[in-house]
Design a protein around this motif. Structure first.
Motif, PDB file in Angstrom:
ATOM      1  N   MET A 106     -31.639  72.177 -33.039  1.00  8.60           N
ATOM      2  CA  MET A 106     -31.512  73.575 -32.605  1.00  8.60           C
ATOM      3  C   MET A 106     -32.450  73.887 -31.460  1.00  8.60           C
ATOM      4  SD  MET A 106     -30.646  76.013 -35.784  1.00  8.60           S
ATOM      5  CE  MET A 106     -31.482  75.383 -37.211  1.00  8.60           C
ATOM      6  N   ARG A 123     -39.641  78.924 -46.509  1.00 10.34           N
ATOM      7  CA  ARG A 123     -39.874  77.700 -45.733  1.00 10.34           C
ATOM      8  C   ARG A 123     -38.985  77.691 -44.480  1.00 10.34           C
ATOM      9  NH1 ARG A 123     -38.795  71.512 -47.487  1.00 10.34           N
ATOM     10  NH2 ARG A 123     -39.920  70.565 -45.766  1.00 10.34           N
ATOM     11  N   SER A 134     -32.463  68.861 -37.995  1.00  8.50           N
ATOM     12  CA  SER A 134     -31.776  70.127 -37.746  1.00  8.50           C
ATOM     13  C   SER A 134     -32.604  71.039 -36.843  1.00  8.50           C
ATOM     14  CB  SER A 134     -31.487  70.799 -39.096  1.00  8.50           C
ATOM     15  OG  SER A 134     -30.917  72.051 -38.895  1.00  8.50           O
ATOM     16  N   ALA A 135     -33.915  71.134 -37.163  1.00 12.12           N
ATOM     17  CA  ALA A 135     -34.785  72.008 -36.371  1.00 12.12           C
ATOM     18  C   ALA A 135     -34.887  71.518 -34.928  1.00 12.12           C
ATOM     19  CB  ALA A 135     -36.171  72.075 -37.012  1.00 12.12           C
ATOM     20  N   ILE A 172     -43.969  71.407 -35.238  1.00 13.32           N
ATOM     21  CA  ILE A 172     -42.765  71.081 -34.473  1.00 13.32           C
ATOM     22  C   ILE A 172     -43.110  71.008 -32.984  1.00 13.32           C
ATOM     23  CG2 ILE A 172     -40.434  71.896 -33.870  1.00 13.32           C
ATOM     24  CD1 ILE A 172     -40.200  71.432 -36.705  1.00 13.32           C
ATOM     25  N   GLU A 173     -44.015  71.862 -32.591  1.00 18.99           N
ATOM     26  CA  GLU A 173     -44.419  71.905 -31.183  1.00 18.99           C
ATOM     27  C   GLU A 173     -44.948  70.533 -30.732  1.00 18.99           C
ATOM     28  OE1 GLU A 173     -47.543  74.714 -30.609  1.00 18.99           O
ATOM     29  OE2 GLU A 173     -47.363  74.687 -28.416  1.00 18.99           O
ATOM     30  N   MET A 191     -30.247  75.761 -42.883  1.00 21.42           N
ATOM     31  CA  MET A 191     -30.416  75.260 -41.511  1.00 21.42           C
ATOM     32  C   MET A 191     -29.074  74.881 -40.882  1.00 21.42           C
ATOM     33  SD  MET A 191     -33.612  75.384 -40.576  1.00 21.42           S
ATOM     34  CE  MET A 191     -34.034  74.135 -39.347  1.00 21.42           C
ATOM     35  N   ASP A 224     -30.252  74.522 -50.823  1.00 18.68           N
ATOM     36  CA  ASP A 224     -31.374  73.791 -50.260  1.00 18.68           C
ATOM     37  C   ASP A 224     -31.672  74.311 -48.857  1.00 18.68           C
ATOM     38  OD1 ASP A 224     -33.362  71.909 -50.392  1.00 18.68           O
ATOM     39  OD2 ASP A 224     -32.013  70.356 -51.152  1.00 18.68           O
ATOM     40  N   ALA A 225     -32.891  74.041 -48.397  1.00 10.88           N
ATOM     41  CA  ALA A 225     -33.264  74.497 -47.057  1.00 10.88           C
ATOM     42  C   ALA A 225     -32.282  73.976 -46.008  1.00 10.88           C
ATOM     43  CB  ALA A 225     -34.681  74.020 -46.729  1.00 10.88           C
ATOM     44  N   ILE A 226     -31.822  72.762 -46.195  1.00  7.26           N
ATOM     45  CA  ILE A 226     -30.939  72.165 -45.184  1.00  7.26           C
ATOM     46  C   ILE A 226     -29.589  72.913 -45.107  1.00  7.26           C
ATOM     47  CG2 ILE A 226     -29.961  70.375 -46.699  1.00  7.26           C
ATOM     48  CD1 ILE A 226     -30.837  69.991 -42.950  1.00  7.26           C
ATOM     49  N   ALA A 244     -33.627  65.334 -42.686  1.00  5.85           N
ATOM     50  CA  ALA A 244     -32.496  66.192 -42.327  1.00  5.85           C
ATOM     51  C   ALA A 244     -32.984  67.527 -41.767  1.00  5.85           C
ATOM     52  CB  ALA A 244     -31.611  66.418 -43.551  1.00  5.85           C
ATOM     53  N   LEU A 245     -34.008  68.087 -42.409  1.00 11.68           N
ATOM     54  CA  LEU A 245     -34.521  69.386 -41.953  1.00 11.68           C
ATOM     55  C   LEU A 245     -35.132  69.292 -40.559  1.00 11.68           C
ATOM     56  CD1 LEU A 245     -36.419  71.134 -44.905  1.00 11.68           C
ATOM     57  CD2 LEU A 245     -34.460  71.984 -43.613  1.00 11.68           C
ATOM     58  N   LEU A 271     -39.883  77.595 -40.499  1.00 12.78           N
ATOM     59  CA  LEU A 271     -39.328  76.558 -39.642  1.00 12.78           C
ATOM     60  C   LEU A 271     -38.619  77.176 -38.434  1.00 12.78           C
ATOM     61  CD1 LEU A 271     -39.308  73.495 -39.756  1.00 12.78           C
ATOM     62  CD2 LEU A 271     -37.177  73.586 -41.052  1.00 12.78           C
ATOM     63  N   LEU A 272     -37.862  78.246 -38.679  1.00 14.58           N
ATOM     64  CA  LEU A 272     -37.172  78.917 -37.573  1.00 14.58           C
ATOM     65  C   LEU A 272     -38.191  79.457 -36.585  1.00 14.58           C
ATOM     66  CD1 LEU A 272     -34.323  80.975 -39.339  1.00 14.58           C
ATOM     67  CD2 LEU A 272     -34.120  78.816 -38.105  1.00 14.58           C
ATOM     68  N   GLU A 283     -41.054  78.312 -36.008  1.00 13.65           N
ATOM     69  CA  GLU A 283     -41.656  77.188 -35.267  1.00 13.65           C
ATOM     70  C   GLU A 283     -40.802  76.782 -34.071  1.00 13.65           C
ATOM     71  OE1 GLU A 283     -44.276  73.805 -36.703  1.00 13.65           O
ATOM     72  OE2 GLU A 283     -43.002  74.157 -38.442  1.00 13.65           O
ATOM     73  N   LYS A 306     -34.523  64.367 -47.340  1.00 10.83           N
ATOM     74  CA  LYS A 306     -34.360  65.818 -47.137  1.00 10.83           C
ATOM     75  C   LYS A 306     -35.151  66.326 -45.940  1.00 10.83           C
ATOM     76  CE  LYS A 306     -33.227  67.766 -51.629  1.00 10.83           C
ATOM     77  NZ  LYS A 306     -33.600  68.782 -52.610  1.00 10.83           N
ATOM     78  N   ARG A 348     -46.552  67.438 -42.466  1.00 11.53           N
ATOM     79  CA  ARG A 348     -45.799  67.339 -41.216  1.00 11.53           C
ATOM     80  C   ARG A 348     -46.616  67.873 -40.054  1.00 11.53           C
ATOM     81  NH1 ARG A 348     -41.682  71.414 -40.654  1.00 11.53           N
ATOM     82  NH2 ARG A 348     -43.108  72.125 -39.056  1.00 11.53           N
TER      83      ARG A 348
END
Lengths: 307, 222, 148
Positions: free
Chosen positions: B51, C88, B47-48, B9-10, C53, C48-50, B43-44, C92-93, C95, B40, B6
Motif C-alpha cells: 500500500m 494494531r 500488505s503495508a 515501517i519507515e 489490510m 485477522d489484521a490481514i 503477510a501484514l 500500521l495504517l 505508519e 501472518k 519489528r
C-alpha cells in the motif's frame, strides 16, 4: 598495619574516624576540587572522591584524588565497577597508588540509566564484592586478579559501602558478612535517617561479631530543606527517611531549615556515637561542604587526631 | 526462544525503496512464536509495504515466503528458485536467519525487517522477558534457577545492590530485583546460607567476550 | 471531485450480534447507506489484521468490525481480541501515512437494529469526510497506467 593509610591509622588508634566526600567537577577545573577540599582540611581524616557519581561524567576520581593528595590531604579513591573492566581497574589502582593514594572504596555504582550517558555500555565485569577481592589479593598476595605476580603490589586500605535500609532487610547483615569475607577493611554506610532501623542492623552486625572484623563508619547527610527531605524519601532508591524527620524539617520556616538539618545531623552523630560497632562517621554534605566543619565541631569530633 | 520486534515501517521502506522486486522471507521458529516474523506478520508487512508503494505510484513486486527455519542452510536453500526474481531480500527472522541468507546468496542484498532483542521466555500472552544471556557457563544451579546475569540490571554476581526496593529494581519499578527473587527462592529451598557464598569473578571467555563462539559436535559434524 | 465521492466500506459483522442487528434493521425497514458491504463472520475474533489490510489493499475507504457488547461474546473474548487487532491495524495504517480512523471497532447486541443503521450512517459520514483512501486512487491510476 596493612597499609600506610591515614584512615587505617586513625581507626586502629581507637578514635572515631571522620570522613567526608568531594564530588569532582564536570570539567577541567582543578580549582573547584581544591576549593571543596580546602573546606574539609583539618576537620576530617580522609576525603572520599566520587567516581562518576550518579553515572554522570566528571573529572576522574584518581585525577581529583591526586590534586587532593598534592594539597597534603588524604583522598579515598572511589571506584565503581560500572565503567571499567578488570584490566582498567587494576591499572588505575596501581597508577593511583604510585601517586600516593593508599585508600579506596569499592562500589558497583549507579546504573547508567540514572546519568547523562544512558546510552553507555554497562561494563560490570566485576561486582563490588569481586572488586574487594581483587584489591585485597593485589595487596596481600601480590597477585593480579588473573593470577600473575605484581612487581611492587599496591597496598590499599579497602573500603566498601553498605546500605542497611535497602530491601530485603533480612539480607543486609548477610551482605555485609559477604563483603567482610571478601576482605574489606572498612565500611561507609548509606545516609542514616532512620536511626532505629540502623541500630537494629548494627545489633545484627555485632551479634555475628562483624564489627570486630571491619570498621563501620555511619553515613550522615545533612538536609538543606524540607524539599530535600521529601525528595530523598520519595525519589532516592534505597533511602529510608522516616515521616517524623520530614515533619521536623517542615515544622520550621524555610530560612531556618538548613540550620534544622544541621541540628538533626549533629543529634544523629551524638546518638550513633553510643552505638556498639560504630567506628566513625562519613559525612556526605552534598554540595554543602562548607558545613562539614560545623557539624564535626558541634558533634564534638574536633580536633582530628594528629598522626 | 529468540525474541524480536519489528523495525519501523519507515526504516524498512528506506531499505527496500531502491528496488522493484522484494523477496520477503519469514521464519516459522522463534519469531513466529513471538508474533513478529511468521507467516501472518509476513503477510501484514507485505500488505503495508504494498500500500505504501502504491500511494507513491509504484507497484512493488513482493513475494512472500516463510521458511521452516531461516537459520538452517537446508531450509534457506528453498529460496534458490526465487532469487532470480528478486532484487533484494527482506528478512523477518532473527539476525541468525538474516545472516544465513546473506551467506548463501552472496550477490543479493538482504535487509532485516526486525530487531533481534533477547533470549527470553513467554510470561503471558503477548509478554516476553529476557531470561538468558548465553554466558556459556550456567550458574542457575546455584542461584535458585534465576539468572543474575540476564536479570540483574548490573548483572551483579553477589547482589542485591543497595537500590533494591520492595522487590523491584532501582532502574524501573516494573523490573523485578533478580536478587530478591534469588533470595526468596533460596529461602523456599531452605538454602539461605548460600547467599553468603561469594561468587568469584566470572570467566567471561565462555561468553561473547572470548570472541565469536562455535560449537562443533564431532559425532555429528561431517 | 469530493461531491461525487461515495465511500466503499467493509463491515465485518459477527453472526451473533451485528449481523443479526443488520437483519433486524432490514426487516424493520430502517434504512442505512448502501456504501456498507457486510461480511458475515462467526465471531469478530475470527477477523485477522490481514483481512482488514486486504480490504484496504483492494480499495476500501473504511473498514469496521462490529462485534458483541463487551462481556457478551459468544466465544468469551473474541470481540476483545478483535479490538486489539483493530488497534494494531490503526497503528500500521498510520505508519504508512494513512488515517488510523479509517478502521474502527464497534459493539452492539443482536436486538440493536437501529444502532446498526445509525453506526453505518455515522461511519459512512466519517469516511466521507476523510475522503477517498489514497489506495483506491492509486489502484485506479496504476490500472490506467497498465492499460495505457
Amino acid at each position: 598495619m596493612k597499609t600506610e593509610s591515614r584512615l587505617e591509622k586513625v581507626l586502629a588508634s581507637g578514635a572515631l574516624a571522620v570522613t567526608s566526600e568531594c564530588g569532582p567537577p564536570r570539567g577541567a577545573v582543578p580549582d573547584k576540587v581544591k576549593e571543596k577540599a580546602e573546606m574539609l582540611r583539618g576537620c576530617v581524616d580522609v576525603v572520599n572522591v566520587t567516581d562518576n557519581q550518579t553515572a554522570m561524567v566528571r573529572m576522574s576520581s584518581w585525577g581529583a584524588s591526586v590534586i587532593i593528595k598534592q594539597m597534603g590531604m588524604d583522598p579515598v579513591l572511589q571506584m565503581v565497577t560500572r565503567d571499567r573492566n578488570r584490566l582498567a581497574m587494576q591499572a588505575d589502582i596501581i597508577g593511583a597508588y604510585s601517586l600516593g593514594i593508599n585508600t579506596m572504596l569499592c562500589l558497583s555504582g549507579d546504573h547508567p540509566h540514572f546519568g547523562d550517558h544512558p546510552q553507555a555500555a554497562n561494563v560490570y565485569d566485576l561486582d563490588s564484592v569481586q572488586l574487594i577481592q581483587t584489591v585485597v589479593k593485589m595487596r596481600d598476595e601480590g597477585k593480579f586478579q588473573g593470577g600473575k605476580d605484581i612487581d611492587h603490589p599496591p597496598k590499599m586500605f579497602v573500603g566498601a559501602a553498605a546500605n542497611p535500609f535497602a530491601d530485603p532487610f533480612e539480607l543486609r547483615v548477610m551482605r555485609l558478612a559477604k563483603k567482610v569475607k571478601a576482605g574489606v577493611d572498612f565500611i561507609q554506610t548509606q545516609c542514616i535517617y532512620n536511626l532505629d532501623k540502623f541500630e537494629t542492623w548494627m545489633k545484627g552486625v555485632c551479634q555475628r561479631g562483624l564489627h570486630e572484623k571491619v570498621y563501620i563508619l555511619a553515613g550522615i547527610t545533612p538536609m538543606k530543606s524540607a524539599g530535600m527531605a521529601r525528595y530523598m524519601k520519595n525519589r532516592v532508591p534505597g533511602m529510608d527517611v522516616p515521616d517524623d524527620v520530614v515533619k521536623r524539617m517542615e515544622s520550621v520556616p524555610k530560612e531556618q531549615q538548613p540550620e534544622e538539618g544541621i541540628k538533626i545531623a549533629v543529634e544523629s552523630i551524638q546518638r550513633l556515637k553510643e552505638v556498639k560497632g560504630v567506628a566513625g562517621f562519613h559525612i556526605m554534605a552534598i554540595e554543602w561542604e562548607e558545613k562539614v566543619r560545623e557539624i564535626v565541631e558541634k558533634a564534638g569530633l574536633l580536633p582530628r587526631p594528629e598522626l | 526462544m529468540i525474541t524480536a520486534v519489528r523495525k519501523s515501517i519507515e526504516e524498512i521502506i528506506a531499505c527496500v525503496s531502491p528496488y522493484d522486486r522484494i523477496l520477503l522471507v519469514g521464519c516459522n521458529e522463534c519469531v513466529s512464536v513471538c508474533s513478529v516474523g511468521g507467516r501472518k506478520e509476513v503477510a501484514l508487512l507485505s500488505s503495508a509495504l504494498h500500500m505504501h508503494f502504491l500511494k507513491q505510484g509504484k507497484t512493488m513486486d513482493i513475494r512472500e515466503m516463510t521458511l521452516e527455519r531461516q537459520c538452517d542452510p537446508e531450509y534457506v536453500e528453498e529460496l534458490v528458485n526465487y532469487m532470480d526474481g528478486a532484487d533484494a531480500v527482506l528478512s523477518m527472522a532473527c539476525g541468525c536467519g538474516v545472516q544465513t541468507i546473506a551467506a548463501r546468496y552472496r550477490e543479493k542484498p538482504v535487509f532485516p525487517a526486525v530487531n533481534t532483542t533477547f533470549m527470553g521466555a513467554s510470561e503471558r500472552q503477548g509478554v516476553w522477558s529476557e531470561r538468558c544471556q548465553g554466558c556459556g557457563d550456567c550458574v542457575l544451579g546455584i542461584t535458585g534457577g534465576i539468572c543474575p546475569i540476564a536479570r540483574c540490571s548490573k548483572r551483579l554476581m553477589n547482589g542485591p545492590c543497595g537500590g533494591s526496593t520492595k522487590g523491584k529494581c532501582e532502574i524501573d519499578a516494573n523490573i523485578d530485583c533478580a536478587w530478591q527473587l534469588i533470595w526468596d527462592r533460596l529461602k523456599a529451598l531452605g538454602l539461605e546460607k548460600r547467599i553468603e557464598d561469594i561468587m568469584e569473578a566470572k570467566d567471561w571467555r565462555t561468553s561473547r567476550d572470548g570472541g565469536p563462539r562455535t560449537i562443533t559436535r564431532e559425532d555429528l559434524a561431517s | 471531485m469530493t461531491d461525487a465521492f461515495e465511500p466503499e466500506i467493509v463491515a465485518f459483522c459477527c453472526h451473533y450480534c451485528a449481523y443479526t442487528a443488520a437483519d433486524m434493521a432490514g426487516s424493520k425497514r430502517i434504512s442505512y447507506p448502501p456504501n456498507v458491504k457486510i461480511i458475515r463472520v462467526p465471531c469478530t475474533g475470527k477477523v485477522d489484521a490481514i483481512h482488514i489490510m486486504r480490504a484496504f489493499e483492494k480499495g476500501a475507504d473504511g473498514v469496521y468490525v462490529a462485534g458483541c457488547l463487551e462481556g457478551d461474546c459468544h466465544f468469551k473474548t473474541g470481540n476483545i481480541r478483535a479490538a486489539h487487532r483493530v488497534r494494531r491495524v490503526q497503528a500500521l495504517l498510520e505508519e504508512i501515512g494513512m488515517e488510523g480512523g479509517r478502521v474502527e471497532m464497534i459493539t452492539m447486541s443482536a436486538g440493536m437494529g437501529e444502532r446498526f443503521a445509525q453506526t453505518a450512517r455515522e461511519f459512512t459520514e466519517k469516511i466521507r469526510a476523510l475522503g477517498p483512501s489514497p489506495i483506491r486512487d492509486a489502484i485506479r491510476q496504476s490500472g490506467r497506467r497498465a492499460a495505457g
